[in-house]
Design a protein around this motif. Structure first.
Motif, PDB file in Angstrom:
ATOM      1  N   SER A 111       0.853  -1.186   0.000  1.00 40.98           N
ATOM      2  CA  SER A 111       0.000   0.000   0.000  1.00 40.98           C
ATOM      3  C   SER A 111       0.887   1.233   0.000  1.00 40.98           C
ATOM      4  O   SER A 111       2.050   1.192   0.417  1.00 40.98           O
ATOM      5  CB  SER A 111      -0.880  -0.001   1.254  1.00 40.98           C
ATOM      6  OG  SER A 111      -1.535   1.241   1.431  1.00 40.98           O
ATOM      7  N   MET A 112       0.316   2.349  -0.428  1.00 42.97           N
ATOM      8  CA  MET A 112       0.997   3.627  -0.220  1.00 42.97           C
ATOM      9  C   MET A 112       1.259   3.870   1.263  1.00 42.97           C
ATOM     10  O   MET A 112       2.185   4.591   1.635  1.00 42.97           O
ATOM     11  CB  MET A 112       0.148   4.774  -0.786  1.00 42.97           C
ATOM     12  CG  MET A 112       0.278   4.973  -2.279  1.00 42.97           C
ATOM     13  SD  MET A 112       1.941   5.518  -2.758  1.00 42.97           S
ATOM     14  CE  MET A 112       1.966   7.159  -2.038  1.00 42.97           C
ATOM     15  N   ALA A 113       0.454   3.253   2.121  1.00 41.04           N
ATOM     16  CA  ALA A 113       0.648   3.382   3.563  1.00 41.04           C
ATOM     17  C   ALA A 113       1.977   2.789   4.024  1.00 41.04           C
ATOM     18  O   ALA A 113       2.415   3.048   5.140  1.00 41.04           O
ATOM     19  CB  ALA A 113      -0.502   2.707   4.305  1.00 41.04           C
ATOM     20  N   LEU A 148       3.042  -4.682  -4.861  1.00 44.17           N
ATOM     21  CA  LEU A 148       2.152  -3.703  -5.481  1.00 44.17           C
ATOM     22  C   LEU A 148       1.623  -2.766  -4.402  1.00 44.17           C
ATOM     23  O   LEU A 148       1.048  -3.225  -3.416  1.00 44.17           O
ATOM     24  CB  LEU A 148       0.985  -4.418  -6.167  1.00 44.17           C
ATOM     25  CG  LEU A 148      -0.173  -3.531  -6.628  1.00 44.17           C
ATOM     26  CD1 LEU A 148       0.271  -2.554  -7.709  1.00 44.17           C
ATOM     27  CD2 LEU A 148      -1.341  -4.394  -7.106  1.00 44.17           C
ATOM     28  N   SER A 149       1.804  -1.463  -4.598  1.00 43.32           N
ATOM     29  CA  SER A 149       1.348  -0.476  -3.616  1.00 43.32           C
ATOM     30  C   SER A 149       0.289   0.431  -4.238  1.00 43.32           C
ATOM     31  O   SER A 149       0.620   1.424  -4.896  1.00 43.32           O
ATOM     32  CB  SER A 149       2.524   0.351  -3.098  1.00 43.32           C
ATOM     33  OG  SER A 149       3.387  -0.445  -2.315  1.00 43.32           O
ATOM     34  N   VAL A 154       6.121  -1.665  -7.236  1.00 47.40           N
ATOM     35  CA  VAL A 154       5.544  -0.641  -8.095  1.00 47.40           C
ATOM     36  C   VAL A 154       4.422   0.047  -7.331  1.00 47.40           C
ATOM     37  O   VAL A 154       3.680  -0.588  -6.582  1.00 47.40           O
ATOM     38  CB  VAL A 154       5.021  -1.246  -9.417  1.00 47.40           C
ATOM     39  CG1 VAL A 154       3.837  -2.182  -9.170  1.00 47.40           C
ATOM     40  CG2 VAL A 154       4.628  -0.154 -10.402  1.00 47.40           C
ATOM     41  N   ILE A 155       4.336   1.369  -7.507  1.00 50.56           N
ATOM     42  CA  ILE A 155       3.250   2.168  -6.937  1.00 50.56           C
ATOM     43  C   ILE A 155       2.241   2.434  -8.041  1.00 50.56           C
ATOM     44  O   ILE A 155       2.609   2.862  -9.136  1.00 50.56           O
ATOM     45  CB  ILE A 155       3.789   3.488  -6.366  1.00 50.56           C
ATOM     46  CG1 ILE A 155       4.716   3.209  -5.180  1.00 50.56           C
ATOM     47  CG2 ILE A 155       2.647   4.408  -5.950  1.00 50.56           C
ATOM     48  CD1 ILE A 155       5.428   4.442  -4.672  1.00 50.56           C
ATOM     49  N   ALA A 156       0.976   2.172  -7.768  1.00 49.12           N
ATOM     50  CA  ALA A 156      -0.069   2.403  -8.761  1.00 49.12           C
ATOM     51  C   ALA A 156      -0.515   3.861  -8.717  1.00 49.12           C
ATOM     52  O   ALA A 156      -0.864   4.379  -7.665  1.00 49.12           O
ATOM     53  CB  ALA A 156      -1.259   1.491  -8.487  1.00 49.12           C
ATOM     54  N   ARG A 158       0.194   7.727 -11.049  1.00 48.96           N
ATOM     55  CA  ARG A 158       1.305   8.673 -11.230  1.00 48.96           C
ATOM     56  C   ARG A 158       1.441   9.633 -10.053  1.00 48.96           C
ATOM     57  O   ARG A 158       2.548   9.873  -9.566  1.00 48.96           O
ATOM     58  CB  ARG A 158       1.104   9.467 -12.523  1.00 48.96           C
ATOM     59  CG  ARG A 158       2.271  10.391 -12.863  1.00 48.96           C
ATOM     60  CD  ARG A 158       2.051  11.075 -14.196  1.00 48.96           C
ATOM     61  NE  ARG A 158       0.922  11.997 -14.134  1.00 48.96           N
ATOM     62  CZ  ARG A 158       1.031  13.264 -13.709  1.00 48.96           C
ATOM     63  NH1 ARG A 158       2.185  13.735 -13.301  1.00 48.96           N
ATOM     64  NH2 ARG A 158      -0.028  14.048 -13.703  1.00 48.96           N
ATOM     65  N   MET A 159       0.335  10.179  -9.564  1.00 49.84           N
ATOM     66  CA  MET A 159       0.410  11.130  -8.456  1.00 49.84           C
ATOM     67  C   MET A 159       0.890  10.454  -7.180  1.00 49.84           C
ATOM     68  O   MET A 159       1.601  11.072  -6.374  1.00 49.84           O
ATOM     69  CB  MET A 159      -0.948  11.796  -8.234  1.00 49.84           C
ATOM     70  CG  MET A 159      -1.383  12.708  -9.373  1.00 49.84           C
ATOM     71  SD  MET A 159      -0.112  13.946  -9.816  1.00 49.84           S
ATOM     72  CE  MET A 159       0.030  14.859  -8.271  1.00 49.84           C
ATOM     73  N   ASN A 160       0.547   9.191  -6.987  1.00 49.86           N
ATOM     74  CA  ASN A 160       1.061   8.457  -5.827  1.00 49.86           C
ATOM     75  C   ASN A 160       2.568   8.275  -5.926  1.00 49.86           C
ATOM     76  O   ASN A 160       3.292   8.390  -4.926  1.00 49.86           O
ATOM     77  CB  ASN A 160       0.382   7.091  -5.718  1.00 49.86           C
ATOM     78  CG  ASN A 160      -1.069   7.191  -5.329  1.00 49.86           C
ATOM     79  OD1 ASN A 160      -1.466   8.114  -4.622  1.00 49.86           O
ATOM     80  ND2 ASN A 160      -1.869   6.245  -5.783  1.00 49.86           N
ATOM     81  N   ARG A 161       3.058   7.999  -7.141  1.00 51.13           N
ATOM     82  CA  ARG A 161       4.505   7.846  -7.318  1.00 51.13           C
ATOM     83  C   ARG A 161       5.231   9.159  -7.056  1.00 51.13           C
ATOM     84  O   ARG A 161       6.293   9.184  -6.421  1.00 51.13           O
ATOM     85  CB  ARG A 161       4.806   7.330  -8.729  1.00 51.13           C
ATOM     86  CG  ARG A 161       4.334   5.895  -8.961  1.00 51.13           C
ATOM     87  CD  ARG A 161       4.854   5.330 -10.263  1.00 51.13           C
ATOM     88  NE  ARG A 161       4.231   5.928 -11.419  1.00 51.13           N
ATOM     89  CZ  ARG A 161       3.096   5.488 -11.973  1.00 51.13           C
ATOM     90  NH1 ARG A 161       2.456   4.457 -11.432  1.00 51.13           N
ATOM     91  NH2 ARG A 161       2.601   6.059 -13.045  1.00 51.13           N
ATOM     92  N   VAL A 162       4.635  10.249  -7.523  1.00 50.78           N
ATOM     93  CA  VAL A 162       5.228  11.567  -7.284  1.00 50.78           C
ATOM     94  C   VAL A 162       5.255  11.873  -5.792  1.00 50.78           C
ATOM     95  O   VAL A 162       6.259  12.335  -5.248  1.00 50.78           O
ATOM     96  CB  VAL A 162       4.453  12.655  -8.048  1.00 50.78           C
ATOM     97  CG1 VAL A 162       4.909  14.049  -7.610  1.00 50.78           C
ATOM     98  CG2 VAL A 162       4.647  12.494  -9.558  1.00 50.78           C
ATOM     99  N   ALA A 163       4.135  11.606  -5.111  1.00 48.22           N
ATOM    100  CA  ALA A 163       4.046  11.892  -3.681  1.00 48.22           C
ATOM    101  C   ALA A 163       5.065  11.089  -2.886  1.00 48.22           C
ATOM    102  O   ALA A 163       5.706  11.610  -1.960  1.00 48.22           O
ATOM    103  CB  ALA A 163       2.636  11.598  -3.182  1.00 48.22           C
ATOM    104  N   ALA A 164       5.248   9.826  -3.236  1.00 46.24           N
ATOM    105  CA  ALA A 164       6.213   8.996  -2.528  1.00 46.24           C
ATOM    106  C   ALA A 164       7.634   9.503  -2.739  1.00 46.24           C
ATOM    107  O   ALA A 164       8.431   9.558  -1.804  1.00 46.24           O
ATOM    108  CB  ALA A 164       6.096   7.544  -2.985  1.00 46.24           C
TER     109      ALA A 164
END
Length: 267
Positions: free
Chosen positions: A145-147, A186-187, A233-235, A237-243
């Protein structure tokens, strides 16, 4: 490596009765994989199995199992052996979250969260990874998860469980290099599933726009199809940018407080 050929494979998917698990089942069946669907809700699994058999002419087996019970990996390995199946790919998708201050958490529910989100993922991975490596043609996907990328006030336990999943899976990616088995964490970020119904509040989304399960699963399968698949992998685009920004530009203190404000203020 080339794109994964799922034809002739048997993929075991946990948490397959809804959400990302059901979507993994649909997309993998479309690519020719036979399936073993695992969840607690047998009627949901039976309905999905019927749909996929009719639409894609694949074999679909249903296993009703509570993954919070003891030794889920050994139980599933024994059941697939009883069914005469050789599992070649595994999607560890089952999981849930709780919301609220940790000191107010129900101890029994917290133990169940750890059992499903941590113990079951590790136990199932261990039970099957030997034969997955021997087969050398499938995938092991553990849904983080993004968490996982920062502490999560009001979802402290969930974030910690997903950090465990991310770390474990990336280590297994390295250990499995050269075997033919493709390992991926997978996040997803906030996704349009039953997750928030179980949590009991949309505050857990932190005000984020909800992604579609189909897009999240496509992200995972595309990553696995790469010539040199990544460990995670982060699902979105904005989540990848934020991370990336969180790691590079913010201090640990700033990151924790920012995440806390998101879940406190979201409506």
């Amino acid at each position: 490596m080339t794109a994964v050929d799922y034809r002739g494979q048997t993929t075991l998917i946990t948490g397959a009765s809804a959400g990302l698990g059901a979507e993994f089942a649909r997309q993998l069946a479309a690519r020719g994989s036979d399936l073993v669907l695992v969840a607690r809700r047998g009627q949901r699994l039976d309905e999905l199995a019927g749909e996929l058999r009719a639409r894609h002419q694949v074999q679909v087996h249903v296993v009703v199992r509570d993954l919070a019970a003891d030794s889920p990996g050994q139980a599933l390995a024994a059941e697939t052996e009883r069914l005469g199946l050789r599992v070649t790919s595994v999607i560890n998708n089952a999981g849930f979250a709780t919301f609220g201050p940790f000191h107010q958490a129900d101890p029994a529910r917290a133990r169940q969260e750890i059992a499903v989100d941590v113990t079951a993922v590790a136990d199932i991975s261990r039970a099957f990874i030997g034969q997955l490596r021997e087969e050398g043609r499938g995938v092991l996907v553990n849904v983080a998860s993004m968490a996982a990328y920062q502490p999560n006030p009001r979802m402290a336990l969930y974030g910690a469980t997903k950090a465990f999943v991310l770390s474990l899976t990336e280590a297994l990616w390295e250990e499995s290099r050269g075997t033919g088995l493709r390992v991926l964490a997978l996040s997803p970020g906030a996704t349009r599933t039953e997750f928030f119904e179980v949590v009991g509040t949309m505050q857990a989304a932190g005000g984020s726009k909800l992604a579609s399960p189909a897009d999240v699963v496509r992200t995972a399968l595309a990553a696995l199809d790469r010539r040199n698949p990544p460990p995670s992998v982060i699902a979105g685009r904005m989540n990848r940018v934020a991370a990336a920004l969180g790691r590079r530009l913010a201090s640990r203190r700033q990151t924790i407080r920012f995440v806390s404000r998101l879940t406190a203020e979201a409506r």
